[in-house]
Scaffold this motif. Sequence first.
Motif, PDB file in Angstrom:
ATOM      1  N   VAL A 119       0.853  -1.204   0.000  1.00  0.00           N
ATOM      2  CA  VAL A 119       0.000   0.000   0.000  1.00  0.00           C
ATOM      3  C   VAL A 119       0.884   1.248   0.000  1.00  0.00           C
ATOM      4  N   VAL A 120       1.910   1.243   0.854  1.00  0.00           N
ATOM      5  CA  VAL A 120       2.813   2.393   0.963  1.00  0.00           C
ATOM      6  C   VAL A 120       3.462   2.683  -0.398  1.00  0.00           C
ATOM      7  N   LYS A 121       3.934   1.625  -1.040  1.00  0.00           N
ATOM      8  CA  LYS A 121       4.603   1.797  -2.339  1.00  0.00           C
ATOM      9  C   LYS A 121       3.638   2.298  -3.408  1.00  0.00           C
ATOM     10  N   LEU A 122       2.450   1.722  -3.431  1.00  0.00           N
ATOM     11  CA  LEU A 122       1.485   2.102  -4.475  1.00  0.00           C
ATOM     12  C   LEU A 122       1.012   3.552  -4.286  1.00  0.00           C
ATOM     13  N   ILE A 123       0.821   3.952  -3.034  1.00  0.00           N
ATOM     14  CA  ILE A 123       0.364   5.328  -2.778  1.00  0.00           C
ATOM     15  C   ILE A 123       1.440   6.319  -3.237  1.00  0.00           C
ATOM     16  N   LYS A 124       2.708   5.948  -3.034  1.00  0.00           N
ATOM     17  CA  LYS A 124       3.819   6.793  -3.508  1.00  0.00           C
ATOM     18  C   LYS A 124       3.743   6.976  -5.021  1.00  0.00           C
ATOM     19  N   GLU A 125       3.259   5.959  -5.704  1.00  0.00           N
ATOM     20  CA  GLU A 125       3.157   6.037  -7.167  1.00  0.00           C
ATOM     21  C   GLU A 125       1.858   6.706  -7.609  1.00  0.00           C
TER      22      GLU A 125
END
Lengths: 261, 354
Positions: free
Chosen positions: A119-125
Amino acid sequence: MDLLRIYDKRYESRLILGTSRYPSPAIMQKAIIASGAQLVTVSLRRQQSNLAAAQSYVALINAAQVDVLPNTAGCESEQEAITLARMSREIFATDLIKLEIIGDNYTLQPDMEKTLSCVVKLIKEGFKVLPYCTDDLVACKKLIDAGCEVIMPWGSPIGSGKGLNNPYQLAVLRQRLPEATIVVDAGLGKPSHATGAMELGCDAVLLNTAVAQAHSPELMAEAFCHAVKAGRYGYKAGAIQAQEFATPSTATIGMPFRVNE
Amino acid sequence: MKVAVVGAGVVGRLAALQLVNKGVAVTLFEKTPLSVPHNAAHVSAGMLCPISEIIHAPKEVAQMGLWGVAQWPKLLQQLQLLDPQQEPVFFQAKGSLVVAFDADRQCFAQLKSDLTTKATDYAANIDWLTENELHQLEPSLHNFKQASFLKPEAQLCNRAFLAVSTRALQQHCVIYDNQEISVSKLQQLTGEYDWVVDARGANAIGQEHHQNPVGPLRGVRGEVIRVHCPEATLSRPVRVLHPRHAIYIVPKPGGEFVIGATEVESSSEHNITVKSTLELLSTLYSVNPMFSEARVLEASVGIRAAYLDNVPNVSIRQRVIVANGLYRHGWLMGPAIANQIVDHVIRRESENIA
């Protein structure tokens, strides 16, 4: 107006429908219409090895003229899920992604540790993530703290049709996470299950197999459409508290004395 | 009368052969060499399962399918007479079995509910076998405790049909193989022939002659694995239910078995994937470990052309008869669809003469 909030989008319908396992695409299209759904979830996992060849499938989904919520169904690693999310964003031109990272192959229970990290990675994108999660309050809180506006706790295992395994826990989520959009995802089998989830104050339900594999998917879609509305109205209307004794609903005129048997 | 048949899959071949039998001059066009078929007919298992299709398909598919099963023995006899080598094609009507592992018994309960609701007209054709009855009928299925025995179901050897029909067609038709026919060429053929039959199957996806109300055609990818296991005994097709991937095992002549088939909404022909291989082979192994030493002969991919309702369709425009969308029912629906084509050609012709 009482609208479902999925990030910056608003929907009248509180039913999100899956697009797998229908007897035919024609029946799927009829079921989508009958359900009144304005958002449908789609998996590209088995099409990803050759997207050009899946064009007709994508066109079919787009022809339904509803918003698309791509999902990462069946992924077991973060990298798989991220690749699929990026691809789906391109194909369906949406930042929405239903994140599903499976931790146990038999129950298809989500892996909450990997889900949170992903989730953290996808939100960054720049993705707007709708994570498929267990009903663990702390895990759900962490997802919201990470930036999720929507969480999708399970009712029971995917495709099982068992309904709400732990209504108490869903009620706790509603009470403790009043700002989050809660979508009960997975495990619903009967319309009454959907009503139950909505009565608890969940914002929406997502289902697929219950409609797709019914003897008449179109009729079952309509049944769920009514069931979700019934549950929502019931929640908004404020249900009476259950009592341990009977209370007459008509006044006891003509009964001068209370009978105590 | 001259008829051009474009496409040598099940429908193209059956239509051509039946037209030949009616004395019509047939020219057959095919994209690949006729003797080296590259199509769903070659990849498939040759199952004829009208009853199990009732669960997913509309009633008319089951009805046309049952009619088709009844036609096949006659069609294969006619084919043998047209074959210069007079070779018979393997066909058997010993029914098929549907089973589920005990862990998936809910799938079996679902099947029972589906069949008793949707196949009421065919209840007499379905036996619900106890453990003992099943083991007597099919001893190698000793891992299963119950089964549904679908008695009218049958199977044929798809590859024998393709080999024999290739010889028969070469003998009785004009063949232009290794020729891809575009839509414009198709239209052009109407100037040279009385009728053009467009039976291109998956090759028509994205290149249809005319719009069909239930269209457009799409591809549904299917993957199958063929193994050789002479020590294994299975006398009829078996379908193993599973919540996520139901799989069939079909015995073929010569100790071969075909395990299939996945269903992916795609017309890509890339090689079989690891996931599909695992699904197919782990099911095979779980059914009976006697398959552990089976030799894997091939893993193939076929694209099945389907309309949106997954029902075959015959439509006619400007002397072009388009027959397509047989989906996974090619062998089952082939006779009925070929019959519609031939009827149309012959009826229109007799109307013209009158």
